[in-house]
Structures are given as structure tokens and as C-alpha cells.
Motif scaffolding. Structure first.
Motif, PDB file in Angstrom:
ATOM      1  N   ILE A 163       5.985 -29.908 -45.720  1.00  0.00           N
ATOM      2  CA  ILE A 163       5.219 -30.027 -44.463  1.00  0.00           C
ATOM      3  C   ILE A 163       6.043 -30.803 -43.441  1.00  0.00           C
ATOM      4  CG2 ILE A 163       3.179 -31.080 -43.396  1.00  0.00           C
ATOM      5  CD1 ILE A 163       1.650 -30.497 -45.988  1.00  0.00           C
ATOM      6  N   LEU A 164       6.639 -31.900 -43.878  1.00  0.00           N
ATOM      7  CA  LEU A 164       7.412 -32.722 -42.943  1.00  0.00           C
ATOM      8  C   LEU A 164       8.610 -31.944 -42.388  1.00  0.00           C
ATOM      9  CD1 LEU A 164       7.616 -35.462 -41.579  1.00  0.00           C
ATOM     10  CD2 LEU A 164       8.978 -36.267 -43.513  1.00  0.00           C
ATOM     11  N   GLU A 165       9.248 -31.171 -43.235  1.00  0.00           N
ATOM     12  CA  GLU A 165      10.373 -30.360 -42.758  1.00  0.00           C
ATOM     13  C   GLU A 165       9.904 -29.380 -41.686  1.00  0.00           C
ATOM     14  OE1 GLU A 165      13.170 -32.098 -43.557  1.00  0.00           O
ATOM     15  OE2 GLU A 165      13.998 -30.079 -43.305  1.00  0.00           O
ATOM     16  N   TYR A 166       8.738 -28.785 -41.933  1.00  0.00           N
ATOM     17  CA  TYR A 166       8.194 -27.844 -40.949  1.00  0.00           C
ATOM     18  C   TYR A 166       7.983 -28.555 -39.604  1.00  0.00           C
ATOM     19  CZ  TYR A 166       4.885 -25.023 -38.343  1.00  0.00           C
ATOM     20  OH  TYR A 166       4.268 -24.326 -37.323  1.00  0.00           O
ATOM     21  N   VAL A 167       7.352 -29.720 -39.656  1.00  0.00           N
ATOM     22  CA  VAL A 167       7.066 -30.425 -38.392  1.00  0.00           C
ATOM     23  C   VAL A 167       8.382 -30.815 -37.713  1.00  0.00           C
ATOM     24  CG1 VAL A 167       5.876 -32.378 -37.316  1.00  0.00           C
ATOM     25  CG2 VAL A 167       4.841 -31.248 -39.273  1.00  0.00           C
ATOM     26  N   LYS A 168       9.333 -31.295 -38.495  1.00  0.00           N
ATOM     27  CA  LYS A 168      10.620 -31.685 -37.894  1.00  0.00           C
ATOM     28  C   LYS A 168      11.291 -30.490 -37.209  1.00  0.00           C
ATOM     29  CE  LYS A 168      11.915 -35.585 -40.764  1.00  0.00           C
ATOM     30  NZ  LYS A 168      12.830 -36.140 -41.750  1.00  0.00           N
ATOM     31  N   ASN A 169      11.184 -29.324 -37.831  1.00  0.00           N
ATOM     32  CA  ASN A 169      11.925 -28.179 -37.312  1.00  0.00           C
ATOM     33  C   ASN A 169      11.199 -27.445 -36.190  1.00  0.00           C
ATOM     34  OD1 ASN A 169      14.087 -28.630 -38.988  1.00  0.00           O
ATOM     35  ND2 ASN A 169      13.236 -27.394 -40.646  1.00  0.00           N
ATOM     36  N   PHE A 170       9.858 -27.599 -36.126  1.00  0.00           N
ATOM     37  CA  PHE A 170       9.131 -26.773 -35.149  1.00  0.00           C
ATOM     38  C   PHE A 170       8.239 -27.562 -34.203  1.00  0.00           C
ATOM     39  CE2 PHE A 170      10.221 -23.960 -38.653  1.00  0.00           C
ATOM     40  CZ  PHE A 170      10.873 -22.958 -37.943  1.00  0.00           C
ATOM     41  N   SER A 171       8.299 -28.880 -34.217  1.00  0.00           N
ATOM     42  CA  SER A 171       7.481 -29.627 -33.257  1.00  0.00           C
ATOM     43  C   SER A 171       8.165 -29.602 -31.886  1.00  0.00           C
ATOM     44  CB  SER A 171       7.279 -31.068 -33.730  1.00  0.00           C
ATOM     45  OG  SER A 171       8.526 -31.640 -34.041  1.00  0.00           O
TER      46      SER A 171
END
Ligand SMILES: Cc1cc2nc3c(=O)[nH]c(=O)nc-3n(C[C@H](O)[C@H](O)[C@H](O)COP(=O)(O)OP(=O)(O)OC[C@H]3O[C@@H](n4cnc5c(N)ncnc54)[C@H](O)[C@@H]3O)c2cc1C
Length: 605
Positions: free
Chosen positions: A527-535
Motif C-alpha cells: 500500500i505504501l509503495e502505491y501511495v509513494k508512486n501515485f500520490s
């Protein structure tokens, strides 16, 4: 140079955005006061890409409207450089923004005064916020059908900025309140009244009658554009320098040993020009985040460790310039709608549907082009992780702050957040809204609802500094996203709560598959990787010319005057030392309205 002061202005305002035009209007109310606004971008009057609410987002990236900044690579976010849109032209960012109209909670505004800024408190701030607004009540039947509630006394009824509820609400947003109530969130009658934790239906700065965006240009400038001979507004006028004379005789370190600013240098039509202030006149920087502090640093006002390596003479040693920036991030969790005949903003991507929506808008000022985001909530750490875990997380963070090797000011600012976290009924932590479309690129013909997470009080904090003497080189914007581990936990837990919301109440019938990030993303790390990459930035950055006592790293006083100067102020987002649990426009109009009164009552002019 020897400025001809008789040709000068009482006030020169750099930047015709939210703050600049609010000041221009209020300061020129007195016909005996001359005001010049220098705005780098264009006028943009009657531009459908700005005016029509459904066109929101269409000009982002277009350099006629947008400065198109980027951050430096962010080491805690896989070295991503984040897009940093900022409005260019009259209205500034209010001409290109998302038109979300709300306000912070009372406790947050009082906290600004508590940091050492006498005169800044919630009661006064609310008075000025109401002064900026004319709120049009929704039609009673429409309000009842869509559960739109408000508190009339919280609003202004004769201010320049017209606000209202959107008149087109997508059915995709309709299950919002029942679903979130099922998770224990409470209804807020009106988030503009000083308490905003819970669920509400949102308002916009759109004129209810004309269904046009009400930017600061439309609100504060257009009605007086040809009415006040004492107000001059130059567009395509890029301010390249604040003038600071080296000669004691010409620009004396005069009254009280302070530095005087005779005027500014700017470029217009390929020529270098100058504008001067009269004796006791003032220069006011309202160039927005990253630009006001750039002009200070280029003028030699800042931290010698930044200025000297660039060969800039230090005129005022003010190490706080460019520091204390705090930015909020947004990220989306998108669901495909089961029923693809529900109207959402995705329809605007289909040319025939957009043409029909524009025809309806032109004819009646109704339909899809009047759409707005209405479904909002502001949740607390307790809502995210439960009271016991929240208390544990807060205690760990508080201990880290008290034991850590941080400046006293930094500790004081973080303790404001800690106090907020300990009072969840007063101060929220994450806004979650229902955006009726896909966040990034949709499949044409499909419909989506995106839950937008929007973290309000990050502990990560960074800097913006010049890297060149050339004003055309963008300063290095470095918000330090994801540096603090507490922030990462909030991103993870909020994403989990969003997933619960999407399966609660009536959403179970409306929402199909989760498309982004998709169910393959499950563990905290994923989840954190997703937020880092797409926020993305929420475009609400504060800091860089903070209003704080000078010994605490402040750049401007409570009167918004730059320390060490006689006649230089900053009035824009840069002066705010803390973030807020709201989108900034409503709050910042209050700052600019108050600043106008402070300036009018000061003895400089
Ligand atoms: C894409 C986007 C979406 C947003 N959405 C929302 C929202 O929905 N709700 C909300 O409340 N807030 C929103 N905001 C934030 C809000 O619009 C800003 O916080 C606010 O406009 C900042 O006001 P300001 O006076 O600091 O600067 P601005 O309004 O940005 O004005 C600065 C002005 O100075 C000019 N300028 C800069 N440098 C120079 C120079 N050297 N010479 C001359 N002129 C110069 C710029 O061109 C600009 O016109 C959004 C912002 C953006 C960018």
C-alpha cells in the motif's frame, strides 16, 4: 539609481493571485491611495477553460495558465519528482484550482496565534473569512433531496467571492452519508462553522446564478477593473527583482535602522522596467509559494549559507527564508461503477457527451458542466486505527519529538499537531472525499468513483531555496514527502479505511471492482509503495516566509512585515507556519482581508 518618487505608488503588489487581488481591491478603496499590481501571467477574462466548473483540471500543465513546477527528486518516495502545478495569470491558483470551499477548525486557527503571533485568533479570522464571501442558499427541495445542510450565520452574504453548493451531483456520490455513518462517522452540519470532523456535503466558489468559477480575479478585480483610476494592474509583467539600494544615501537604513525597498524591477514586452513606491510606500509580495521567497533570496534577504555560495550579498540575515514548508498529499483508490449509465466526470472524456453537456450549460447553466465534488469526510486517527492504537502512536511520536535533536520551533509546531491528535473531536487528520471519476487515466465508456485520501497534517517538512541568481530558474522545492514514519502509517491506515468505506452501506450495490491500486495490493508495504508512486500534491503548500517571531526562524512579523525592513511585506500562502484541515482558499481570503486592514492602519503610507 535615483527613483522619481513623485511617479511612484503607495503600494506595489507583486502577483495578482488570491492574496494580491484581495489586497489590491481593499487598498484601493481609498481613492487617494495608488496601487500597482504586477502579474506575470495573462488576464484570462471570459475563458471557458477557467470559468466552467466541469472544465476543472483541463489547463493543468498548460504553460499559459500554469507555472508547471516540479519538486526535486524525493528520496523517501523512490526518488520521484512530483508535478507542482501553480496558477499563472490574474486569479493565480484560484483560476485553475478545484474550487473546494471550506475552512479549518477553530482550534487550528487559534494555534497560529499561540506560536507567538499576537492578534491572530480564530474569532477574528472567521470575521474576515465571512467578509470575503457571499453564500447563496440552495433551493430547499434540492437541498432536501441531496441532504445539503448549512449554518447561515457561518457565511458571509455580501463579500466578493460567490459560493454555493454544486447543482449537479453524480448519483455515484449518493450512498456517501449512509455508508460512512455505518462506520461510525457523524454528520457535520456545516464544515465552515469551525467544526469539521465528520461527514458533509461540500460547497464550491461557484456563482449559483451564472454557474461560473469565482476566482479572486472575478471576485476582487473584475467588478472594479475600470472603476478605480488609482488602481493599475499590469499583466504579463514578471517581477525579476526587489530593489535594495546599496547606497546608504539613496535607500537609507533609515527609520529604526531598517532597510527600505524603493521598488521593483520587472519585465514586460521584452523590456526591463522599474516601478517605485512613494516615500512611505510599500512593496507587498503576493507571488505565492516558492516565488515570494525566491524574490527575497535574490534580494539578499535570507540564509547566508544559501546566498553566499551563489555570490549574493547578504542584506538581511534571515535564515528562516525558504524553510518550514509543509505540503499535503492526495492519493486515489478507484472503483468501477456497476452501472455505467450513471453520469460522472468520466463522461467529459467522450467528445459527443462533452458537446451535449456544453450545449446544455450554454443554454441553461445546468447539467454535467456544473458538476462539483460534494461528498466529503474528515476522519481522525481514532477513526483510522481505534482509540488504543491511536494513543499508542501519538505517545511514540510525542516521545520522538521531545527526545529528538530538533529545533525548539520545530518541536513547538509538531506539538500543535500532537495536541490536535489528542483532541480528535476538534481537529481531524485525513480528508476522504468521493471524486466522481477516475483519478488518472480512465477506460473510455467506463464510470468510476475515486475515494481521494488527503492527509492534512504531515510531520514531514522541507525547504524551497534558490539554486541560481537567475530568476527564471525554478527554486528547488523539496517537501521531504514520506520522511516521517508517522506519515507513512497514516497513508497505509487511511487506504485501509477507504476500502472499508467502499464496501459499506449502499456502496456495496453501486461499486464494482477496485481498479486502483487493485486487490493485488494488500500488505502495508505494498500500500505504501502505491501511495509513494501515485500520490500527488494537494497544492496547499505553506511556509517559506513564516509568520513567527524572528528568533524562532520567522520571516514576517504578525503585521506580515519582513523582519529588518521598513516597507516590505509578504501576504500569501508562504506566511503560514502550520497546515490546516481544510482547503486553503477560504482561510487565505481571511488572511488577505485581515492583512489589508493591518496595512491600512499602519503608519507606513
Ligand atoms: C491545481 C490546484 C488546485 C487547488 N485546489 C484548491 C481547492 O479546490 N480549494 C482550495 O481552497 N484551494 C485549492 N488550491 C490552493 C489555492 O488555490 C492556493 O492556495 C491559493 O490560490 C494561493 O494563493 P496565493 O495568493 O498564495 O498565490 P496564487 O493564488 O497562486 O497567486 C500568485 C500569483 O503570483 C504570480 N507571480 C508569481 N511570481 C511572480 C513574479 N515574479 N512576478 C509577477 N507575478 C508573479 C502568479 O502568476 C500568480 O498569479 C489549489 C491550487 C492548485 C494549484
Amino acid at each position: 539609481f535615483a527613483p522619481d518618487k513623485s511617479q511612484g505608488y503607495d503600494y506595489i503588489i507583486v502577483g495578482g493571485g488570491l492574496s494580491g487581488l484581495t489586497l489590491a481591491n481593499r487598498l484601493s478603496e481609498n481613492p487617494g491611495t495608488s496601487v500597482l499590481v504586477l502579474e506575470a501571467g495573462s488576464t484570462h477574462f471570459d475563458d471557458p477553460l477557467i470559468d466552467i466548473p466541469g472544465n476543472v483540471g483541463m489547463v493543468l500543465g498548460n504553460s499559459s495558465y500554469d507555472w508547471n513546477y516540479v519538486t526535486v527528486p524525493q528520496p523517501y518516495a523512490n526518488n520521484r519528482s512530483f508535478q507542482y502545478h501553480r496558477g499563472k495569470g490574474l486569479g493565480g491558483s484560484t483560476s485553475i484550482n478545484y474550487m473546494v470551499w471550506n475552512r479549518p477548525a477553530i482550534a487550528e486557527l487559534d494555534a497560529i496565534g499561540g506560536l507567538g503571533n499576537p492578534g491572530w485568533n480564530a474569532e477574528d479570522w472567521f470575521r474576515y473569512m465571512r467578509k470575503s464571501e457571499t453564500f447563496t442558499h440552495p433551493e430547499p427541495e434540492f437541498a432536501a433531496a441531496n441532504n445539503l445542510t448549512f449554518i447561515p450565520e457561518a457565511h458571509g452574504d455580501s463579500g466578493p467571492v460567490h459560493t454555493s453548493f454544486p447543482i449537479f451531483i453524480s448519483d455515484a456520490q449518493k450512498p456517501w452519508e449512509p455508508a460512512l455513518s455505518e462506520l461510525g462517522l457523524l454528520r457535520v452540519k456545516d464544515p465552515l462553522a469551525g467544526h469539521n470532523v465528520g461527514i458533509w456535503m461540500g460547497q464550491s466558489n461557484v456563482n449559483n446564478k451564472t454557474q461560473k468559477r469565482f476566482s479572486s480575479s472575478e471576485a476582487y478585480y473584475r467588478p472594479i477593473a475600470n472603476e478605480r483610476p488609482n488602481l493599475t494592474v499590469w499583466t504579463s509583467a514578471f517581477v525579476t527583482k526587489i530593489l535594495v539600494s546599496d547606497h546608504q544615501k539613496e535607500a537609507p537604513q533609515s527609520r529604526e535602522g531598517l532597510l527600505s525597498i524603493p521598488g521593483v524591477q520587472y519585465q514586460k514586452n521584452g523590456e526591463t522596467k522599474y516601478a517605485y513606491v512613494k516615500d512611505r510606500g510599500e512593496v507587498i509580495l503576493s507571488a505565492g509559494f516558492g516565488r515570494s521567497s525566491q524574490l527575497l533570496e535574490l534580494a539578499g534577504i535570507g540564509d547566508p549559507r544559501i546566498l553566499e555560495p551563489l555570490g549574493i550579498d547578504v542584506k538581511i540575515n534571515l535564515p528562516g527564508v525558504g524553510t518550514g514548508i509543509i505540503d499535503q498529499l492526495l492519493w486515489g483508490v478507484s472503483y468501477e461503477l456497476k452501472n455505467s449509465s450513471i453520469v460522472t466526470l468520466d463522461d467529459i472524456k467522450i467528445p459527443e457527451l462533452k458537446a451535449a453537456a456544453l450545449a446544455e450549460y450554454d443554454a441553461n447553466k445546468t447539467g454535467l458542466m456544473t458538476i462539483g465534488v460534494t461528498a466529503y469526510s474528515l476522519v481522525t486517527l481514532d477513526d483510522l486505527v481505534g482509540h488504543r492504537k491511536a494513543t499508542e502512536m501519538i505517545d511514540i511520536q510525542a516521545t520522538k519529538i521531545s527526545r529528538g535533536n530538533f529545533s525548539q520551533t520545530q518541536k513547538e509546531k509538531w506539538n500543535v499537531i500532537i495536541n490536535g491528535l489528542r483532541n480528535p473531536s476538534e481537529v481531524g487528520l485525513v480528508e476522504i472525499s468521493g471524486f466522481p471519476a477516475f483519478f488518472t487515466t480512465a477506460k473510455i465508456g467506463k464510470k468510476y468513483l475515486t475515494f481521494l485520501g488527503h492527509y492534512q497534517f504531515p510531520f514531514s517538512s522541507g525547504t524551497v531555496h534558490i539554486v541560481s541568481k537567475d530568476v527564471n530558474v525554478q527554486p528547488a522545492m523539496d517537501p521531504h514527502y514520506f520522511e516521517d514514519n508517522f506519515d507513512s502509517q497514516v497513508f497505509i491506515e487511511s487506504t485501509k479505511l477507504i476500502r472499508k468505506m467502499a464496501r459499506a452501506g449502499g456502496f456495496a450495490d453501486v461499486l464494482g471492482d477496485e481498479i486502483d491500486p487493485g486487490m493485488r495490493v494488500q500488505s502495508d508495504e505494498e500500500i505504501l509503495e502505491y501511495v509513494k508512486n501515485f500520490s500527488a500534491t494537494a497544492y496547499h503548500t505553506v511556509g517559506s516566509a513564516q509568520m513567527l517571531p524572528r528568533e524562532k526562524g520567522g520571516v514576517v512579523s504578525p503585521e506580515l512585515k519582513v523582519y529588518g525592513t521598513n516597507n516590505l511585506r509578504v501576504v500569501d500562502m508562504s506566511v503560514l507556519p502550520l497546515q490546516f484541515s481544510s482547503h486553503p482558499m477560504g482561510m487565505l481570503y481571511g488572511v488577505a482581508e485581515k492583512a489589508a486592514d493591518i496595512i491600512k492602519s499602519s503608519i507606513s503610507v
